[in-house]
Design a protein around this motif. Structure first.
Motif, mmCIF file in Angstrom:
data_model
loop_
_atom_site.group_PDB
_atom_site.id
_atom_site.type_symbol
_atom_site.label_atom_id
_atom_site.label_comp_id
_atom_site.label_asym_id
_atom_site.label_seq_id
_atom_site.Cartn_x
_atom_site.Cartn_y
_atom_site.Cartn_z
ATOM 1 N N UNK A 1 69.691 34.123 38.967
ATOM 2 C CA UNK A 1 70.758 33.330 39.788
ATOM 3 C C UNK A 1 71.364 34.804 40.217
ATOM 4 N N UNK A 2 71.177 35.484 41.260
ATOM 5 C CA UNK A 2 72.203 36.843 41.361
ATOM 6 C C UNK A 2 72.411 36.791 42.202
ATOM 7 N N UNK A 3 73.229 38.287 42.813
ATOM 8 C CA UNK A 3 74.426 38.262 43.361
ATOM 9 C C UNK A 3 73.985 39.249 45.076
ATOM 10 N N UNK A 4 73.144 39.239 44.815
ATOM 11 C CA UNK A 4 72.115 40.340 46.257
ATOM 12 C C UNK A 4 70.394 39.949 46.593
ATOM 13 N N UNK A 5 70.243 40.325 47.626
ATOM 14 C CA UNK A 5 68.573 40.070 48.116
ATOM 15 C C UNK A 5 68.130 40.828 46.877
ATOM 16 N N UNK A 6 66.598 40.640 46.634
ATOM 17 C CA UNK A 6 65.713 41.458 44.778
ATOM 18 C C UNK A 6 65.254 42.263 46.189
ATOM 19 N N UNK A 7 64.975 43.565 46.334
ATOM 20 C CA UNK A 7 64.499 44.409 46.481
ATOM 21 C C UNK A 7 62.719 44.088 46.887
ATOM 22 N N UNK A 8 61.493 44.003 47.483
ATOM 23 C CA UNK A 8 60.509 44.239 47.431
ATOM 24 C C UNK A 8 59.357 45.332 45.949
ATOM 25 N N UNK A 9 59.900 46.329 46.172
ATOM 26 C CA UNK A 9 59.143 46.962 44.893
ATOM 27 C C UNK A 9 59.979 46.232 43.631
ATOM 28 N N UNK A 10 61.085 45.301 43.751
ATOM 29 C CA UNK A 10 61.670 45.190 42.276
ATOM 30 C C UNK A 10 60.669 43.807 41.832
ATOM 31 N N UNK A 11 60.363 43.129 42.921
ATOM 32 C CA UNK A 11 59.725 41.365 43.495
ATOM 33 C C UNK A 11 57.963 42.101 42.645
ATOM 34 N N UNK A 12 57.308 43.575 43.190
ATOM 35 C CA UNK A 12 56.023 43.807 42.844
ATOM 36 C C UNK A 12 56.052 44.368 40.844
ATOM 37 N N UNK A 13 57.530 44.627 40.823
ATOM 38 C CA UNK A 13 57.239 45.679 39.528
ATOM 39 C C UNK A 13 57.423 44.631 39.171
ATOM 40 N N UNK A 14 58.296 43.375 38.475
ATOM 41 C CA UNK A 14 58.552 42.552 38.036
ATOM 42 C C UNK A 14 56.738 41.367 38.060
ATOM 43 N N UNK A 15 56.218 41.315 38.954
ATOM 44 C CA UNK A 15 54.881 40.640 38.872
ATOM 45 C C UNK A 15 53.657 41.591 38.393
ATOM 46 N N UNK A 16 54.159 42.849 37.628
ATOM 47 C CA UNK A 16 53.593 43.391 37.506
ATOM 48 C C UNK A 16 53.462 43.726 35.767
ATOM 49 N N UNK A 17 54.345 43.554 35.243
ATOM 50 C CA UNK A 17 54.830 43.086 33.486
ATOM 51 C C UNK A 17 53.505 42.308 33.116
ATOM 52 N N UNK A 18 52.949 42.735 31.751
ATOM 53 C CA UNK A 18 52.355 41.986 31.555
ATOM 54 C C UNK A 18 53.115 40.775 31.297
ATOM 55 N N UNK A 19 51.981 39.072 31.302
ATOM 56 C CA UNK A 19 52.324 38.053 30.740
ATOM 57 C C UNK A 19 53.314 37.714 31.885
ATOM 58 N N UNK A 20 53.183 37.856 32.652
ATOM 59 C CA UNK A 20 54.132 37.645 34.086
ATOM 60 C C UNK A 20 53.149 36.855 34.885
ATOM 61 N N UNK A 21 53.706 35.913 35.161
ATOM 62 C CA UNK A 21 51.947 35.173 35.951
ATOM 63 C C UNK A 21 52.709 34.459 37.597
ATOM 64 N N UNK A 22 53.957 34.606 37.923
ATOM 65 C CA UNK A 22 54.209 34.723 39.172
ATOM 66 C C UNK A 22 55.947 34.478 39.163
ATOM 67 N N UNK A 23 55.852 35.233 40.742
ATOM 68 C CA UNK A 23 57.263 35.728 40.824
ATOM 69 C C UNK A 23 58.237 35.097 42.156
ATOM 70 N N UNK A 24 58.365 34.099 41.991
ATOM 71 C CA UNK A 24 59.506 33.478 43.219
ATOM 72 C C UNK A 24 60.544 33.726 43.391
ATOM 73 N N UNK A 25 60.466 34.580 44.669
ATOM 74 C CA UNK A 25 61.981 34.899 45.848
ATOM 75 C C UNK A 25 62.686 33.659 46.128
ATOM 76 N N UNK A 26 63.644 32.482 46.012
ATOM 77 C CA UNK A 26 64.099 31.394 46.801
ATOM 78 C C UNK A 26 66.037 32.053 47.750
#
Length: 67
Positions: free
Chosen positions: A42-67
């Motif tokens: 639960x974050x206090x601001x919008x998550x930048x697209x770049x951060x979402x892409x970098x989270x997805x690129x981490x070894x071991x991450x299967x899926x990132x979903x922003x609600x």
């Protein structure tokens, strides 16, 4: 929300990406079952697209979903 492998250091690899973009994690839940885990941030601001892409690129991450 991030589905990822239940590996040592997974959360530690994610946190710098939030901090770098000035995203404050106000609440976090992490549950695991066997080899997999599900983390909800639960974050206090919008998550930048770049951060979402970098989270997805981490070894071991299967899926990132922003609600």
């Amino acid at each position: 929300c991030i589905i990822h492998r239940n590996l040592p250091g997974m959360l530690a690899n994610m946190m710098p990406l939030f901090a770098r973009d000035g995203i404050n994690i106000e609440n976090m839940t992490n549950k695991s079952r066997g080899s997999y885990a599900y983390s909800v941030f639960d974050v206090n601001t919008d998550v930048p697209e770049k951060a979402i892409q970098e989270l997805n690129a981490l070894d071991g991450v299967i899926r990132v979903r922003v609600l």
